[in-house]
Design a protein around this motif. Structure first.
Motif, PDB file in Angstrom:
ATOM      1  N   ARG A 110      20.339  80.394  48.303  1.00 53.63           N
ATOM      2  CA  ARG A 110      20.945  80.848  47.051  1.00 53.63           C
ATOM      3  C   ARG A 110      19.973  81.644  46.175  1.00 53.63           C
ATOM      4  NH1 ARG A 110      21.008  75.993  45.333  1.00 53.63           N
ATOM      5  NH2 ARG A 110      19.718  76.184  43.503  1.00 53.63           N
ATOM      6  N   ASN A 111      18.699  81.287  46.268  1.00 55.59           N
ATOM      7  CA  ASN A 111      17.700  81.900  45.377  1.00 55.59           C
ATOM      8  C   ASN A 111      17.080  83.172  45.948  1.00 55.59           C
ATOM      9  OD1 ASN A 111      17.621  79.558  43.462  1.00 55.59           O
ATOM     10  ND2 ASN A 111      17.051  78.510  45.350  1.00 55.59           N
ATOM     11  N   MET A 112      17.425  83.513  47.169  1.00 57.21           N
ATOM     12  CA  MET A 112      16.746  84.633  47.831  1.00 57.21           C
ATOM     13  C   MET A 112      17.398  85.957  47.467  1.00 57.21           C
ATOM     14  SD  MET A 112      16.019  82.684  51.394  1.00 57.21           S
ATOM     15  CE  MET A 112      15.194  81.073  51.294  1.00 57.21           C
ATOM     16  N   THR A 113      16.582  86.997  47.348  1.00 58.74           N
ATOM     17  CA  THR A 113      17.101  88.298  46.894  1.00 58.74           C
ATOM     18  C   THR A 113      17.939  88.954  47.986  1.00 58.74           C
ATOM     19  OG1 THR A 113      15.080  88.499  45.591  1.00 58.74           O
ATOM     20  CG2 THR A 113      16.425  90.486  45.816  1.00 58.74           C
ATOM     21  N   TYR A 126      18.138  74.680  34.408  1.00 60.20           N
ATOM     22  CA  TYR A 126      19.301  73.976  34.941  1.00 60.20           C
ATOM     23  C   TYR A 126      20.579  74.765  34.694  1.00 60.20           C
ATOM     24  CZ  TYR A 126      15.918  70.691  36.298  1.00 60.20           C
ATOM     25  OH  TYR A 126      14.829  70.146  36.925  1.00 60.20           O
ATOM     26  N   ARG A 127      20.568  75.614  33.673  1.00 57.22           N
ATOM     27  CA  ARG A 127      21.676  76.552  33.492  1.00 57.22           C
ATOM     28  C   ARG A 127      21.655  77.561  34.647  1.00 57.22           C
ATOM     29  NH1 ARG A 127      20.870  77.564  28.202  1.00 57.22           N
ATOM     30  NH2 ARG A 127      22.003  75.671  27.709  1.00 57.22           N
ATOM     31  N   TYR A 128      20.463  78.035  35.003  1.00 57.42           N
ATOM     32  CA  TYR A 128      20.356  78.958  36.149  1.00 57.42           C
ATOM     33  C   TYR A 128      20.910  78.302  37.411  1.00 57.42           C
ATOM     34  CZ  TYR A 128      18.426  81.021  40.343  1.00 57.42           C
ATOM     35  OH  TYR A 128      18.318  81.531  41.610  1.00 57.42           O
ATOM     36  N   LEU A 129      20.593  77.022  37.598  1.00 52.68           N
ATOM     37  CA  LEU A 129      21.080  76.298  38.783  1.00 52.68           C
ATOM     38  C   LEU A 129      22.612  76.386  38.843  1.00 52.68           C
ATOM     39  CD1 LEU A 129      20.883  74.229  41.128  1.00 52.68           C
ATOM     40  CD2 LEU A 129      20.881  72.431  39.419  1.00 52.68           C
ATOM     41  N   ALA A 130      23.277  76.043  37.734  1.00 51.15           N
ATOM     42  CA  ALA A 130      24.745  76.055  37.705  1.00 51.15           C
ATOM     43  C   ALA A 130      25.273  77.473  37.947  1.00 51.15           C
ATOM     44  CB  ALA A 130      25.237  75.528  36.367  1.00 51.15           C
ATOM     45  N   GLU A 131      24.640  78.456  37.343  1.00 49.23           N
ATOM     46  CA  GLU A 131      25.138  79.832  37.488  1.00 49.23           C
ATOM     47  C   GLU A 131      24.902  80.366  38.902  1.00 49.23           C
ATOM     48  OE1 GLU A 131      24.381  81.111  32.814  1.00 49.23           O
ATOM     49  OE2 GLU A 131      23.370  82.238  34.400  1.00 49.23           O
ATOM     50  N   SER A 132      23.728  80.059  39.448  1.00 45.37           N
ATOM     51  CA  SER A 132      23.414  80.593  40.782  1.00 45.37           C
ATOM     52  C   SER A 132      24.356  80.009  41.834  1.00 45.37           C
ATOM     53  CB  SER A 132      21.954  80.314  41.149  1.00 45.37           C
ATOM     54  OG  SER A 132      21.729  78.925  41.271  1.00 45.37           O
ATOM     55  N   ILE A 133      24.819  78.793  41.604  1.00 42.70           N
ATOM     56  CA  ILE A 133      25.770  78.177  42.543  1.00 42.70           C
ATOM     57  C   ILE A 133      27.077  78.978  42.539  1.00 42.70           C
ATOM     58  CG2 ILE A 133      27.247  76.140  42.885  1.00 42.70           C
ATOM     59  CD1 ILE A 133      24.855  74.446  41.830  1.00 42.70           C
ATOM     60  N   ARG A 134      27.506  79.401  41.332  1.00 42.72           N
ATOM     61  CA  ARG A 134      28.773  80.153  41.228  1.00 42.72           C
ATOM     62  C   ARG A 134      28.649  81.530  41.891  1.00 42.72           C
ATOM     63  NH1 ARG A 134      28.685  75.750  39.159  1.00 42.72           N
ATOM     64  NH2 ARG A 134      30.455  74.790  38.122  1.00 42.72           N
ATOM     65  N   MET A 135      27.440  82.093  41.933  1.00 37.51           N
ATOM     66  CA  MET A 135      27.273  83.436  42.481  1.00 37.51           C
ATOM     67  C   MET A 135      27.015  83.419  43.992  1.00 37.51           C
ATOM     68  SD  MET A 135      27.777  84.970  39.774  1.00 37.51           S
ATOM     69  CE  MET A 135      27.617  86.644  40.357  1.00 37.51           C
ATOM     70  N   HIS A 136      26.851  82.235  44.567  1.00 39.23           N
ATOM     71  CA  HIS A 136      26.523  82.140  45.995  1.00 39.23           C
ATOM     72  C   HIS A 136      27.780  82.359  46.843  1.00 39.23           C
ATOM     73  CE1 HIS A 136      23.981  81.083  49.292  1.00 39.23           C
ATOM     74  NE2 HIS A 136      24.829  80.168  49.714  1.00 39.23           N
ATOM     75  N   PRO A 137      27.627  83.003  48.012  1.00 43.08           N
ATOM     76  CA  PRO A 137      28.792  83.222  48.877  1.00 43.08           C
ATOM     77  C   PRO A 137      29.500  81.907  49.235  1.00 43.08           C
ATOM     78  CG  PRO A 137      26.816  84.276  49.798  1.00 43.08           C
ATOM     79  CD  PRO A 137      26.396  83.570  48.559  1.00 43.08           C
ATOM     80  N   ASP A 138      30.821  81.967  49.350  1.00 42.36           N
ATOM     81  CA  ASP A 138      31.563  80.756  49.712  1.00 42.36           C
ATOM     82  C   ASP A 138      31.391  80.468  51.219  1.00 42.36           C
ATOM     83  OD1 ASP A 138      33.264  82.448  51.105  1.00 42.36           O
ATOM     84  OD2 ASP A 138      34.828  82.410  49.581  1.00 42.36           O
TER      85      ASP A 138
END
Ligand code: SAM
Length: 245
Positions: A139-142, A199-211
């Protein structure tokens, strides 16, 4: 190339800045990472990781690469599986996370080889590992496609890649999950780690990750075969597995 954009949580940032922003998050959370993991997931991350180990089918004597291994939960479990005839590499791009992981494996009697490296440029030869894992790291990788291609490259034919990552939750769970992610998580981050932002980044990055289906397609795209996934906790997390044939 220089002005390509990507996501950092819900923010749009220049691709060249993402790794630095992600590094800031993990350098900041490293000290409280393990305790926050237990708190935020109510201990469930231990079950998800246990399931990953079971599904990996890793046996004594095998070579395993833990990408974005952080504080080494998976590396430690794999080290117990492969025994002294096998090999487990703990790797991560972030020095603060990796130092904690290295100290932990050493303290627990498994002084594993450790390498600080970017998943997008793995410093290992082709076809070297029986199993490659990445837990909550992709999730964190560019450039997720480059990282997946690298993980495939270092797998031997017949080897498997396991990707454990947050995913898309079952629809009826969405309101409760959103409330938890956007209200409780940052609050907990502030109270325990004095760091609501990460922890806000954590929640947001989860939403932006491919399903689930998109990630399956991405794994197939880099040449992995027989790709399948297992939804855990109603899709809060999914474990994807694919083989290099
Ligand atoms: N795998 C561990 C676990 O499950 O507890 C740590 C997961 S932690 C949420 C995500 C990790 O990904 C961080 O340690 C971070 O430094 C690492 N990471 C982020 N981008 C990376 C990259 N491009 N290459 C390697 N590691 C990366």
């Amino acid at each position: 190339m220089g002005d390509q954009k990507t996501h950092f949580g819900f923010e749009t940032v220049a691709e060249k800045d993402k790794a630095r922003r992600v590094a800031g998050v993990f350098t900041s959370v490293a000290g409280n990472y393990d305790v926050m993991n237990d708190l935020m997931s109510l201990g469930l991350h231990r079950l998800w990781k246990h399931f990953t180990i079971q599904i990996s089918g890793v046996r004594e004597g095998e070579r395993v690469l833990d990408v974005a291994g952080g504080t080494a939960d998976l590396s430690l479990a794999f080290a117990r599986k492969v025994g002294s005839s096998g090999q487990v590499w703990l790797t991560d791009i972030n020095h603060a996370m990796l130092s904690r992981g290295r100290d932990r494996v050493t303290d627990q009697g498994h002084p594993l080889p450790v390498a600080q490296c970017d998943a997008e440029k793995l410093p290992f030869p082709d076809a070297w590992f029986d199993c490659v894992t990445v837990a909550f790291g992709l999730r964190n990788m560019t450039h997720k496609d480059c990282a997946l291609a690298e993980m495939r490259r270092v797998l031997r034919p017949g080897g498997r890649l396991l990707v454990l990552e947050f995913s898309k939750v079952w629809k009826p769970l969405v309101p409760a999950y959103d409330f938890y992610s956007f209200k409780i998580l940052p609050w907990m981050g502030e109270r325990v780690a004095k760091d609501a932002e990460s922890y806000r980044y954590l929640a947001e990055s989860i939403r932006m990750h491919p399903d689930q289906e998109t990630l399956k397609g991405m794994m197939e795209q880099v040449g992995l075969s027989r790709v399948e996934y297992f939804n855990l906790a109603g899709g809060v997390v999914a474990l994807h597995r694919g083989y290099r044939i």
